[in-house]
Enzyme design. Structure first.
Site, mmCIF file in Angstrom:
data_model
loop_
_atom_site.group_PDB
_atom_site.id
_atom_site.type_symbol
_atom_site.label_atom_id
_atom_site.label_comp_id
_atom_site.label_asym_id
_atom_site.label_seq_id
_atom_site.Cartn_x
_atom_site.Cartn_y
_atom_site.Cartn_z
ATOM 1 N N CYS A 1 4.368 50.565 51.992
ATOM 2 C CA CYS A 1 3.306 49.870 52.039
ATOM 3 C C CYS A 1 2.542 50.131 50.441
ATOM 4 O O CYS A 1 2.384 50.358 49.819
ATOM 5 C CB CYS A 1 2.287 49.529 52.965
ATOM 6 S SG CYS A 1 1.405 48.580 54.020
ATOM 7 N N HIS A 2 0.965 51.656 51.536
ATOM 8 C CA HIS A 2 0.378 51.993 50.534
ATOM 9 C C HIS A 2 0.992 53.208 50.153
ATOM 10 O O HIS A 2 -0.218 54.155 49.236
ATOM 11 C CB HIS A 2 -1.564 51.713 50.820
ATOM 12 C CG HIS A 2 -1.962 51.065 51.310
ATOM 13 N ND1 HIS A 2 -0.867 49.542 52.392
ATOM 14 C CD2 HIS A 2 -2.932 50.078 50.390
ATOM 15 C CE1 HIS A 2 -2.135 48.568 52.518
ATOM 16 N NE2 HIS A 2 -3.161 48.853 51.704
#
Length: 186
Positions: free
Chosen positions: A111-112
């Protein structure tokens, strides 16, 4: 899923990790036989973020200042917006990530968490994916961004979002089973 018994995996996280992005890989890696430690900046517990609000706490197994990449076979970096943003400002966290890469060990980022790969300077020239909102950051750092569920490039495993966790976990286990990865210059 392959058996990775005898392997040791570090999950580096702090407050604000996306709940499923820490818990699912932790549990799947343990099911595959790995010894998994949640590593954080301080001892005690860290609190997750569960989609739209604060989630559950997770116990910290080891403090970052007490471990080294030499203690582990692989590293998993959960996302969430808060967690990687805090960690990328911590030189010890970035050095820890760089050491795994230098030792040709598997690194998984969800994800991030590719923000941490950007900060560590290891994304340039690599095929990766991430949450769509940080695509520009990844591309600006020289990453070859793909909109795919999971992308693997010489032991670097990335995925976009929590929905991709089953494929991400399976690929991380497979890569750990393969061992160290030779890396060509990107």
């Amino acid at each position: 899923m392959a058996d990775i018994g005898g392997k040791r995996v570090a999950i580096l996280a702090t407050n604000g990790f996306e709940q499923s992005e820490l818990e699912v890989p932790r549990d799947k890696l343990r099911e595959a036989g790995a010894e998994v430690h949640v590593i954080s900046l301080e001892s005690g517990e860290i609190k997750g973020w569960d989609l739209k609000d604060w989630g559950r706490t997770v116990p910290v197994d080891r403090v970052l200042s007490d471990v080294s990449a030499d203690d582990y076979d692989a590293l998993v970096l959960p996302g969430g917006q808060i967690n990687p943003d805090i960690l990328r400002a911590e030189p010890a966290a970035i050095d820890f990530i760089k050491a795994f890469w230098a030792d040709k060990k598997v690194i998984g980022a969800i994800c991030h968490a590719p923000w941490l790969l950007v900060e560590a300077g290891i994304i340039e020239g690599r095929k990766v994916t991430s949450y769509h909102s940080i695509k520009t950051d990844v591309v600006n750092a020289g990453g070859k961004w793909e909109d795919s569920e999971v992308v693997t490039d010489q032991g670097l495993v990335t995925s976009r979002k929590p929905d991709d966790l089953p494929a991400f976990c399976a690929k991380v286990v497979e890569e750990i089973g393969e061992g160290r990865h030779e890396r060509r210059a990107a």
